[in-house]
Design an enzyme around this catalytic site. Structure first.
Site, PDB file in Angstrom:
ATOM      1  N   GLN A   1      -5.391  -2.074   9.120  1.00  0.00           N
ATOM      2  CA  GLN A   1      -5.000  -3.587   8.574  1.00  0.00           C
ATOM      3  C   GLN A   1      -5.695  -4.539   9.546  1.00  0.00           C
ATOM      4  O   GLN A   1      -5.576  -4.600  10.513  1.00  0.00           O
ATOM      5  CB  GLN A   1      -3.462  -3.548   8.394  1.00  0.00           C
ATOM      6  CG  GLN A   1      -3.140  -5.044   7.744  1.00  0.00           C
ATOM      7  CD  GLN A   1      -3.529  -4.959   6.243  1.00  0.00           C
ATOM      8  OE1 GLN A   1      -3.720  -3.925   5.642  1.00  0.00           O
ATOM      9  NE2 GLN A   1      -3.885  -6.103   5.630  1.00  0.00           N
TER      10      GLN A   1
ATOM     11  N   ASP B   1     -11.621   1.920   3.195  1.00  0.00           N
ATOM     12  CA  ASP B   1     -11.866   0.440   2.919  1.00  0.00           C
ATOM     13  C   ASP B   1     -13.086   0.164   2.564  1.00  0.00           C
ATOM     14  O   ASP B   1     -13.570  -0.927   2.003  1.00  0.00           O
ATOM     15  CB  ASP B   1     -11.492  -0.325   4.280  1.00  0.00           C
ATOM     16  CG  ASP B   1     -10.188  -1.027   4.300  1.00  0.00           C
ATOM     17  OD1 ASP B   1      -9.690  -1.306   3.315  1.00  0.00           O
ATOM     18  OD2 ASP B   1      -9.631  -1.168   5.400  1.00  0.00           O
TER      19      ASP B   1
ATOM     20  N   LYS C   1       0.924  -1.245   0.046  1.00  0.00           N
ATOM     21  CA  LYS C   1      -0.045  -0.062   0.054  1.00  0.00           C
ATOM     22  C   LYS C   1       0.860   1.230  -0.025  1.00  0.00           C
ATOM     23  O   LYS C   1       0.592   2.126  -0.651  1.00  0.00           O
ATOM     24  CB  LYS C   1      -1.184  -0.023   1.141  1.00  0.00           C
ATOM     25  CG  LYS C   1      -2.072  -1.024   1.216  1.00  0.00           C
ATOM     26  CD  LYS C   1      -2.716  -1.397   2.296  1.00  0.00           C
ATOM     27  CE  LYS C   1      -3.769  -2.499   2.053  1.00  0.00           C
ATOM     28  NZ  LYS C   1      -4.469  -3.096   3.164  1.00  0.00           N
TER      29      LYS C   1
HETATM   30  N1  GUN Z   1      -6.845  -7.700   5.402  1.00  0.00           N
HETATM   31  C1  GUN Z   1      -6.964  -8.317   4.151  1.00  0.00           C
HETATM   32  N2  GUN Z   1      -7.722  -7.497   3.393  1.00  0.00           N
HETATM   33  C2  GUN Z   1      -7.795  -6.462   3.847  1.00  0.00           C
HETATM   34  C3  GUN Z   1      -8.327  -5.309   3.438  1.00  0.00           C
HETATM   35  O1  GUN Z   1      -8.771  -4.852   2.091  1.00  0.00           O
HETATM   36  N3  GUN Z   1      -8.164  -4.006   4.314  1.00  0.00           N
HETATM   37  C4  GUN Z   1      -7.779  -4.109   5.431  1.00  0.00           C
HETATM   38  N4  GUN Z   1      -7.918  -3.047   6.257  1.00  0.00           N
HETATM   39  N5  GUN Z   1      -7.400  -5.208   6.111  1.00  0.00           N
HETATM   40  C5  GUN Z   1      -7.215  -6.261   5.089  1.00  0.00           C
END
Ligand code: GUN
Length: 283
Positions: free
Chosen positions: A95, A118, A51
């Site tokens: 996350q 998200d 990211k």
């Molecule tokens: N963990 C696995 N996929 C994601 C996601 O798309 N967003 C977040 N915040 N955590 C994750």
């Protein structure tokens, strides 16, 4: 045809970079995404790195806040509260998964809806299901972008989604339904799964089991989207939920792992961050 999420991502990120480059003049600054990583899960660390890298490419300011797994729920809620109030923060991403002692739903709901890049906040989820403007979760959005890029017609087709998670299966099914597909959601308890998946014109697999979908489960000419990110139990390499080697020759369109849905998820996070930024700047 293999749809490369990596190539489509590069194309979309280049376009976003050009757009972001105009923001300092227009809005006085660039978008700012804050990512919170709790603990030291290697998969989460790798996603968070991805990211940050994408932010760099697109020109989005990124702050990654690392906290130990011992952080309390109250401390995490305090951090979120502070970021919610910070006018210089446009997107907040915590996350997942979080340690057991923290209630994920509490944390997700604490993020200001307008900074929820998200698309996990209850108000964004509700808005999606009510066909109202909202931030759509990154993976489902990435899947739709890939289908569109490949020129796949969705309206009137039979779509089968394997997996009913809040972050992938359910929103993907809803987006396909909104594009007028006839949608079936299957899961680990579905009986006669192969019978159902063989009817799919579009098969989306998000069940999290290495090579779960075998050749006999897919009809010739199907479009197969593999959301899986697994370690191959034999080789230890990254592999999907779909037996790519066996299915690629008979599928009309298929996504690889790695280099398929994964990069698109991150790219759609950039898109959501830009959308949240613009919405905040123009409200
Ligand atoms: N963990 C696995 N996929 C994601 C996601 O798309 N967003 C977040 N915040 N955590 C994750």
């Amino acid at each position: 045809m293999v749809i490369s999420g990596k190539e489509l991502s590069a194309e979309l990120k280049a376009r976003m970079a050009a757009q972001v480059a105009t923001f300092p003049k227009r809005y006085g600054r660039v978008p700012h995404l804050v990512v919170i990583l709790v603990g030291e899960d290697p998969a989460s660390q790798s996603y968070v790195k991805g990211k940050a890298k994408a932010c760099e490419v697109v020109g989005i300011r990124n702050t990654t806040l690392l906290r130990p797994a011992s952080i309390t729920q109250e401390e995490l809620l305090g951090m979120i509260d502070q970021l919610n109030r910070d006018e210089g923060v446009d997107g907040i991403l915590v996350q997942l998964p979080l340690p057991e002692h923290i209630d994920e739903n509490r944390i997700i709901a604490a993020i200001a809806r307008e900074k929820d890049v998200d698309g996990f906040h209850p108000l964004n989820v509700a808005a999606l299901w009510m066909k109202q403007p909202c931030t759509v979760a990154c993976t489902p959005l990435g899947i739709i972008r890939m289908l569109d890029k490949a020129g796949v017609e969705i309206a009137g087709k039979r779509a089968v989604v394997i997996g009913r998670s809040q972050i992938v299966g359910l929103p993907t099914a809803k987006l396909l339904l909104d594009r007028n597909a006839t949608v079936t959601i299957c899961h680990s308890k579905t009986s006669n799964l192969a019978e159902i998946t063989r009817q799919a014109d579009i098969l989306v697999v998000a069940i999290g089991r290495p090579r779960f979908v075998t050749e006999d489960m897919v009809s010739p000419g199907a479009v197969v989207i593999d959301v899986g990110v697994n370690r191959d139990p034999d080789t230890g390499k990254l592999c999907g939920d779909v037996d790519f080697e066996a299915i690629a020759p008979k599928a009309a369109v298929i996504t690889p792992v790695p280099g398929g849905v994964g990069p698109m998820t991150i790219t759609c996070l950039m898109e959501n961050t830009i959308s949240c930024f613009i919405a905040r700047m123009t409200r």
